[in-house]
Scaffold this motif. Structure first.
Motif, short mmCIF file in Angstrom:
data_model
loop_
_atom_site.label_atom_id
_atom_site.label_comp_id
_atom_site.label_asym_id
_atom_site.label_seq_id
_atom_site.Cartn_x
_atom_site.Cartn_y
_atom_site.Cartn_z
N HIS A 1 55.29 65.34 -5.34
CA HIS A 1 54.51 65.86 -4.20
C HIS A 1 54.73 64.98 -2.92
O HIS A 1 53.55 64.03 -2.84
CB HIS A 1 53.19 66.08 -4.37
CG HIS A 1 52.70 67.07 -5.72
ND1 HIS A 1 53.45 66.90 -6.86
CD2 HIS A 1 52.28 68.28 -5.52
CE1 HIS A 1 52.87 68.04 -7.72
NE2 HIS A 1 52.34 68.62 -6.88
N GLU B 1 48.97 68.08 11.07
CA GLU B 1 50.20 67.98 10.04
C GLU B 1 50.03 69.19 8.98
O GLU B 1 51.07 69.86 8.81
CB GLU B 1 50.12 66.83 9.29
CG GLU B 1 51.29 66.54 8.42
CD GLU B 1 50.82 65.23 7.33
OE1 GLU B 1 50.39 64.29 7.62
OE2 GLU B 1 51.34 65.43 6.09
N ILE C 1 55.81 61.38 8.53
CA ILE C 1 54.28 62.19 8.75
C ILE C 1 54.24 62.87 7.42
O ILE C 1 54.42 63.97 7.02
CB ILE C 1 54.90 63.40 9.55
CG1 ILE C 1 55.36 62.95 11.15
CG2 ILE C 1 53.83 64.23 9.98
CD1 ILE C 1 55.94 63.92 11.91
N ARG C 2 53.34 62.00 6.74
CA ARG C 2 53.06 62.39 5.30
C ARG C 2 51.59 61.64 5.04
O ARG C 2 51.35 61.09 4.15
CB ARG C 2 53.80 61.93 4.16
CG ARG C 2 54.71 60.69 4.32
CD ARG C 2 55.73 60.53 3.64
NE ARG C 2 55.59 60.44 2.19
CZ ARG C 2 56.41 60.11 1.22
NH1 ARG C 2 57.51 59.28 1.83
NH2 ARG C 2 56.30 59.95 0.17
N GLY C 3 50.55 62.17 5.95
CA GLY C 3 49.30 61.71 5.75
C GLY C 3 48.70 62.39 4.41
O GLY C 3 47.61 61.70 4.05
N MET C 4 49.22 63.29 4.03
CA MET C 4 48.72 63.78 2.81
C MET C 4 49.91 63.97 1.67
O MET C 4 50.98 64.72 2.08
CB MET C 4 48.24 65.19 2.77
CG MET C 4 46.76 65.27 3.68
SD MET C 4 46.34 66.80 4.08
CE MET C 4 47.66 67.30 5.46
N LYS C 5 49.82 63.32 0.66
CA LYS C 5 50.78 63.59 -0.25
C LYS C 5 50.09 63.26 -1.87
O LYS C 5 48.88 63.03 -2.00
CB LYS C 5 51.86 62.64 -0.29
CG LYS C 5 51.35 61.12 -0.12
CD LYS C 5 52.59 60.27 0.03
CE LYS C 5 52.08 58.74 -0.15
NZ LYS C 5 52.84 57.74 0.73
N GLY C 6 50.65 63.57 -3.10
CA GLY C 6 50.14 63.25 -4.23
C GLY C 6 49.37 64.47 -4.95
O GLY C 6 48.65 65.08 -3.98
#
Lengths: 523, 121, 113
Positions: free
Chosen positions: C88, A173, B116-121
């Motif tokens: 984000h 990703e 599909i946003r395994g990473m955020k913040g």
């Protein structure tokens, strides 16, 4: 022989990593031979870069024309027009080449130990060399389209490397995010190149700079060049890809990604100063304020987003954004006062030196910090700060390297970050006191955030789940120690560094006429 | 140049605008990763067309010297070379991104970007 | 090149070697003062135990984890973080939109000067 080598060093600078990249899949099946091949060729690349940079600082700018009978003959025979692809290496390019050469060598040493356990390593090193070739090409090329090609080479190999450790899809990703946004950024650069070419029939940066008329189309081209490059170096509010990609990539790759984003930063400055930096023709202060605004936003948002992070590499990625803000600020101030000779002499020059000095310092200490995070990850298998603790008992060398990096990034004397930040603070204070205060506040928050990382990683009693952890393997330690020594060395002799490589680079960036004359000849 | 030939002369640019806006709208309004990559490919195609169209010179011939007519004006084929390079780069990046999508689908079981946003913040 | 020269910033100067000398002198003074103190440190006594407000210290987990640090700071700036963090999103098309947004703003500025 030696002089021939020296004459063709600019070509070798690209040819060696490309040769390494494409020979790696053929010869890299055997781990021992692959290691040797990687280290030999990377050493050669770094040495070529350092040698080239030294000769630029000693003898002045170099023009190297590919495919010409006489490589120093910039103008094609009989046309008076630079038609071939060429490298134009002035002091600024040489500075970036030094940064890339140092970091590439240290990170490769580290990578040989850290990434040894994976499969498909010949592809990994192949891409790593491609990325180095891309970054070196970006900072040395004198041709706008050639720059685009190297930009894409670095982006594509960077995306593939970021996704290398698939990690249940998360790394893929991250790779896709990087590929998507840098692909679109690259297309935007391509449109700008088309706009410039259709007006001036030239792709050479010097030729374009000599002919540019600052029409409305040129302004559009400027925006389409500058914004994607600012995105590639992680300026807020286009920074969102940075933490994702930096966190998911293997640590050695993250350090290389820092290098490529600094190459984009170089390109942004080159575009602003050399291609468009004519204060007589346009209101250059607007561009300067644009860069300063991006810098201040990046500094502040980057550091405040870093503090609550729980993933150590994500936290460091936000700090990379924040530190990029300092470079944008320093050089942006120089751009904003470009038309004002008195202000430029009073503080603009110092501010630019500070910004450029911060690039080299940042590359070193941030590379070091990512490598220490990678060493910890290598031994305990997690990046989550909440699950760390007590590693100071078992990994003392890593801890010392981390302390050097953390104090440098927070701008604590006598480490290298302090010297460049001092130059930025004092000159920016003369430009706008409020911005200088923000810059200092950001430094304090940076220290606070690294105190948290230090405490949760290394302090505290031995943790039962990390009881059997040992110090990182020797090549990793050597890679980290090399960078830690440079952090301290650059902190102890800032004057020597500034006077010998930083100030010439800042002067080269300001000397638009000189850059044009290097290629086109003239007065 | 009369009105009609102005339109003809700028026809490639109209086509560029249409294809570019199509790609852009796909990028903004579609959530499926494959479709988004199609949008990017459309944008790429528009830009390649733009590059080629800037290289056209009235009454000029391709710079092939064999059997070239006497005194003919030849166009400098720089943009054509650029376009070829950019097509190659575009193919490489499309291939890579499609393989990423494949891997993402294998692990996430979806191609919807919102998920599909395994990473955020 | 004379490495002992100071780095001129235009308004001030910075010399790491002078700083190091001052640091060393300060450390010597600090050590001198410290050496006049009483040495009553005893291993394996209550002195070496962590002090947690007079409560009985837990036997194993007394390392303060990262998640518990800076709680007050984050609580005080809650309003700021509640606005900033959700930006984000982690959605890649949003990232692209932000870039196009900046391009649009810059085009407006660039064409108006």
């Amino acid at each position: 022989m030696m002089s021939t080598l020296q004459q063709h060093a600019p070509a070798l600078l690209i040819a060696i990593p490309l040769f390494a990249a494409f020979s790696m899949p053929l010869v890299g099946k055997n781990p021992g031979f692959r290691k040797m091949w990687t280290i030999v060729l990377m050493t050669l690349t770094s040495l070529t870069g350092l040698m080239l940079a030294c000769s630029v600082f000693r003898d002045g700018s170099i023009v190297y024309v590919f495919g010409a009978a006489d490589a120093s003959q910039a103008l094609a025979e009989g046309s008076g027009f630079p038609i071939r692809i060429m490298f134009t290496i002035d002091a600024m390019s040489a500075l970036m080449t030094i940064i890339i050469a140092i970091l590439a060598f240290a990170v490769t040493l580290y990578s040989l130990a850290a990434d040894g356990g994976h499969s498909g390593l010949e592809g990994f090193y192949s891409l790593l060399f491609l990325m180095v070739a891309g970054a070196l090409g970006m900072v040395n090329t004198g041709d706008l389209f050639n720059f685009f090609v190297f930009l894409e080479v670095a982006s594509l190999s960077g995306a593939a490397l970021a996704a290398f450790r698939i990690d249940k899809g998360v790394a893929v990703e991250a790779g896709l995010k990087y590929a998507l946004i840098s692909g679109l950024g690259g297309l935007s650069v391509l449109v700008a190149i088309g706009l410039l070419y259709s007006q001036y029939n030239a792709l050479n940066i010097a030729e374009l700079a000599a002919r540019i008329q600052f029409t409305r189309l040129d302004m559009i081209a400027f925006v389409l060049l500058a914004v994607p490059l600012a995105m590639k170096c992680g300026a807020v509010p286009m920074h969102f890809w940075t933490p994702d990609t930096y966190a998911a990539a293997p640590s050695s790759v993250t350090a290389f990604l820092v290098v490529t984003s600094q190459a984009s930063l170089y390109a942004l400055f080159r575009i602003c100063f050399t291609l468009f930096g004519d204060p007589a023709a346009i209101n250059i202060a607007v561009f300067g304020w644009f860069i300063v605004a991006l810098g201040v936003l990046s500094m502040f948002v980057g550091v405040t987003m870093a503090i609550p992070q729980k993933d150590v590499k994500r936290l460091m990625a936000y700090h990379a954004i924040s530190q990029t803000g300092y470079m944008l600020l320093g050089v942006g101030v120089g751009l904003a006062v470009l038309g004002n000779a008195k202000a430029l002499g009073d503080y603009g020059m110092t501010s630019m030196s500070g910004g450029l000095f911060h690039i080299i310092n940042h590359a070193i200490y941030k590379g070091l910090l990512f490598l220490t995070a990678g060493a910890v990850f290598y031994r305990i298998g997690t990046r989550n700060l909440n699950r760390m603790g007590g590693l100071g008992h078992t990994m003392p060398v890593t801890m010392i390297c981390f302390i050097a990096g953390a104090l440098a990034i927070a701008g604590i004397p006598p480490f290298n970050g302090f010297a460049s930040k001092l130059l930025i603070y004092e000159s920016v204070f003369a430009f706008n006191p409020f911005i200088a205060i923000v810059a200092m506040l950001v430094s304090i928050l940076t220290l606070a955030s690294f105190v948290k990382v230090f405490h949760s990683m290394f302090m505290g009693p031995r943790q039962p789940d990390h009881g059997e952890v040992r110090e990182a393997p020797r090549p990793m330690v050597i890679g980290m120690a090399l960078l830690a020594v440079l952090v301290i060395l650059f902190g102890l002799i800032p004057t020597a560094v500034v006077e010998s490589i930083i100030r010439p680079a800042a002067e080269a960036l300001l000397d638009r006429a000189g850059y044009i004359a290097t290629v086109l000849g003239g007065p | 140049m009369n009105g009609g030939s102005v339109i003809i002369a700028h026809a490639p640019l109209f086509a560029v605008a249409v294809i570019f806006l199509l790609g852009l709208s796909i990028l903004f309004f579609k959530r499926n990763l494959i479709k988004i990559l199609m949008g990017i490919t459309l944008i790429e195609a528009a830009i390649n067309l733009f590059l080629v169209s800037t290289g056209y010179r009235m009454d000029a011939i391709a710079p092939i010297f064999t059997n070239a007519p006497e005194g003919a004006v030849m166009a400098l084929p720089t943009v054509q070379a650029l376009t070829l390079t950019s097509i190659v780069i575009g193919v490489a990046s499309s291939a890579m991104m499609l393989s990423f999508v494949m891997l993402i689908y294998r692990h996430y079981k979806t191609t919807n970007v919102n998920r599909i946003r395994g990473m955020k913040g | 090149m004379d490495v002992t020269t100071t780095l001129e910033t235009g308004y001030g100067a910075w010399s790491p070697l002078v700083w190091l000398a001052a640091f060393a002198v300060t450390m010597v003074i600090a050590l001198l003062i410290r050496s006049t103190g009483e040495s009553r440190y005893k291993k394996d006594s209550n002195q070496t135990k962590p002090f947690i407000s007079g409560n009985e210290a837990p036997q194993d987990a007394y390392h303060i984890r990262a998640g518990n640090l800076y709680w007050g700071y984050l609580e005080a700036l809650k309003g700021y973080y509640q606005k900033l963090v959700p930006l984000h999103t982690g959605i890649m098309t949003d990232y692209v939109l932000w870039m196009f947004g900046v391009v649009a703003i810059m085009l407006l500025i660039g064409l108006s000067i």
